[in-house]
Write an enzyme that holds these catalytic residues in place. Structure first.
Site, PDB file in Angstrom:
ATOM      1  N   MET A   1       5.273  -2.342   7.005  1.00  0.00           N
ATOM      2  CA  MET A   1       5.019  -1.499   8.055  1.00  0.00           C
ATOM      3  C   MET A   1       3.469  -1.031   7.991  1.00  0.00           C
ATOM      4  O   MET A   1       3.253  -0.203   8.597  1.00  0.00           O
ATOM      5  CB  MET A   1       6.158  -0.215   8.063  1.00  0.00           C
ATOM      6  N   GLY A   2       2.693  -1.589   7.176  1.00  0.00           N
ATOM      7  CA  GLY A   2       1.384  -1.313   7.301  1.00  0.00           C
ATOM      8  C   GLY A   2       1.033  -0.363   6.286  1.00  0.00           C
ATOM      9  O   GLY A   2       1.636  -0.018   5.581  1.00  0.00           O
TER      10      GLY A   2
ATOM     11  N   HIS B   1       1.855  -3.548  -1.819  1.00  0.00           N
ATOM     12  CA  HIS B   1       1.667  -4.621  -0.815  1.00  0.00           C
ATOM     13  C   HIS B   1       1.006  -5.894  -1.315  1.00  0.00           C
ATOM     14  O   HIS B   1       1.502  -6.845  -1.207  1.00  0.00           O
ATOM     15  CB  HIS B   1       1.324  -4.206   0.562  1.00  0.00           C
TER      16      HIS B   1
ATOM     17  N   GLY C   1       9.694  -5.599  -2.298  1.00  0.00           N
ATOM     18  CA  GLY C   1       9.429  -4.858  -3.385  1.00  0.00           C
ATOM     19  C   GLY C   1      10.793  -4.120  -4.054  1.00  0.00           C
ATOM     20  O   GLY C   1      11.500  -3.596  -3.218  1.00  0.00           O
ATOM     21  N   LYS C   2      10.820  -4.059  -5.462  1.00  0.00           N
ATOM     22  CA  LYS C   2      11.761  -3.361  -5.998  1.00  0.00           C
ATOM     23  C   LYS C   2      11.709  -1.792  -5.796  1.00  0.00           C
ATOM     24  O   LYS C   2      12.798  -1.137  -6.030  1.00  0.00           O
ATOM     25  CB  LYS C   2      12.096  -3.714  -7.365  1.00  0.00           C
TER      26      LYS C   2
ATOM     27  N   ASP D   1      11.879  -0.172  -3.082  1.00  0.00           N
ATOM     28  CA  ASP D   1      12.905   0.116  -2.360  1.00  0.00           C
ATOM     29  C   ASP D   1      14.088  -0.642  -2.879  1.00  0.00           C
ATOM     30  O   ASP D   1      14.491  -1.905  -2.259  1.00  0.00           O
ATOM     31  CB  ASP D   1      12.681  -0.288  -0.731  1.00  0.00           C
TER      32      ASP D   1
ATOM     33  N   SER E   1       3.161   4.229   0.618  1.00  0.00           N
ATOM     34  CA  SER E   1       2.356   4.860   1.952  1.00  0.00           C
ATOM     35  C   SER E   1       2.619   6.423   1.954  1.00  0.00           C
ATOM     36  O   SER E   1       1.807   6.951   2.527  1.00  0.00           O
ATOM     37  CB  SER E   1       3.121   4.055   3.374  1.00  0.00           C
TER      38      SER E   1
HETATM   39  O1  PAF Z   1       9.934  -1.942   3.558  1.00  0.00           O
HETATM   40  C1  PAF Z   1       9.613  -1.684   4.568  1.00  0.00           C
HETATM   41  O2  PAF Z   1       8.159  -1.643   4.550  1.00  0.00           O
HETATM   42  C2  PAF Z   1      10.233  -1.917   5.797  1.00  0.00           C
HETATM   43  O3  PAF Z   1      11.535  -1.391   5.636  1.00  0.00           O
HETATM   44  C3  PAF Z   1      10.370  -3.324   6.335  1.00  0.00           C
HETATM   45  C4  PAF Z   1      11.185  -4.149   5.158  1.00  0.00           C
HETATM   46  C5  PAF Z   1       9.164  -3.985   6.745  1.00  0.00           C
HETATM   47  C6  PAF Z   1      11.331  -3.442   7.616  1.00  0.00           C
HETATM   48  O4  PAF Z   1      10.688  -2.734   8.752  1.00  0.00           O
END
Ligand code: PAF
Length: 275
Positions: free
Chosen positions: A26-27, A33, A144-145, A147, A183
């Site tokens: 999501m930037g 990332h 990523g783990k 989440d 983020s």
């Molecule tokens: O983990 C994230 O950044 C978001 O949940 C994803 C997987 C890009 C879906 O919008």
């Protein structure tokens, strides 16, 4: 790096790209990332990232509007990380009409832990990831783990729909003081940022206790929450669960993870550690 704003342009560009490895985001990219992008390079010929802040996975009142949009800085980081293609659609490109067909993860995955406090969140995540998979058609994708539950839900989705996509986990990247990169860390005031590593410390204590033979998970969870509360946090959960399906663990289970979510001021942080 080629940047594509439309589904059609992305499909054309990726037509003969070889083995495509995809990292959806999501930037507001951070080192976590970038580590995923670098890891992706080891798994294929063509690394594709996406940036899309997905309204569907935010509840009313959550931070969709204030979620940081830092497109230019993100682009520079992706170039530096050696990413080949970036898919960055507008909302109207990805959702030209209201999304009526959605992926509903099973209740035992979608209503526990994050799902209890963010109803509908995993439906939004699974739906957008399914759409992004349809656009990019990757051979592999990295998540990523940090989440952890998202990783579990998306792995199960891919398995149950027999999608020909390898789902690869990325390790959580931490600041020197242990705070998991996110983020949302950018929302913390300096005082909150100084306090924030406690979440990791609390989880580390639970891990040490379980590894030391303490199997009273309820007491460990409760002590962890009490420690957070004593320092001004509002915990949503601290939970020792089975890694495989994040269901409650029994004393004889061995493959475990401890997960937590708690609010510090107005910022909600999540973290986890495998035991
Ligand atoms: O983990 C994230 O950044 C978001 O949940 C994803 C997987 C890009 C879906 O919008």
């Amino acid at each position: 790096m080629q940047i594509h704003e439309t589904i059609a342009a992305t499909r054309v560009a990726l037509k003969n790209a070889g083995r495509i490895v995809f990292v959806p985001t999501m930037g507001n990219l951070h080192e976590g990332h970038i580590a995923l992008m670098k890891q992706a390079r080891q798994h294929g010929d063509c690394v594709v990232a996406s940036i899309f802040v997905n309204r569907l996975q935010f509840r009313p009142g959550e931070d969709f509007d204030k979620y940081p949009r830092t497109f230019n800085a993100d682009g520079e980081k992706l170039v530096e990380a050696g990413v080949d293609h970036l898919f960055a659609p507008s909302e109207i490109e990805l959702y030209p009409t209201p999304q009526r067909y959605v992926i509903e993860p099973p209740l035992e995955h979608a209503t526990i832990l994050e799902g209890e406090f963010r109803p509908g969140h995993f439906c939004g995540v699974a739906t957008v990831v399914m759409k992004l998979f349809g656009v990019v058609q990757p051979h592999a994708a990295l998540f990523g783990k940090k989440d952890y539950q998202q990783f579990m839900v998306l792995s199960a989705m891919v398995r149950e729909f027999s999608l020909p996509i390898e789902i690869i986990p990325g390790e959580t990247v931490r600041a020197a003081d242990g705070l998991a990169l996110s983020s949302r860390n950018g929302y913390l005031s300096p005082a909150e940022r100084a306090e924030a590593p406690r979440l990791h410390r609390v989880l580390t204590k639970v891990v040490a206790a379980v590894r030391g033979g303490n199997r009273d998970f309820t007491a460990l969870e409760s002590n962890a929450k009490t420690e957070l509360q004593a320092h001004g946090w509002i915990p949503d959960y601290v939970a020792v669960r089975r890694r495989l399906d994040l269901q409650s663990a029994s004393a004889s289970d061995n493959s475990l993870v401890v997960l937590a979510a708690a609010r510090l001021g107005t910022t909600r942080l999540i973290d986890n550690l495998e035991i």
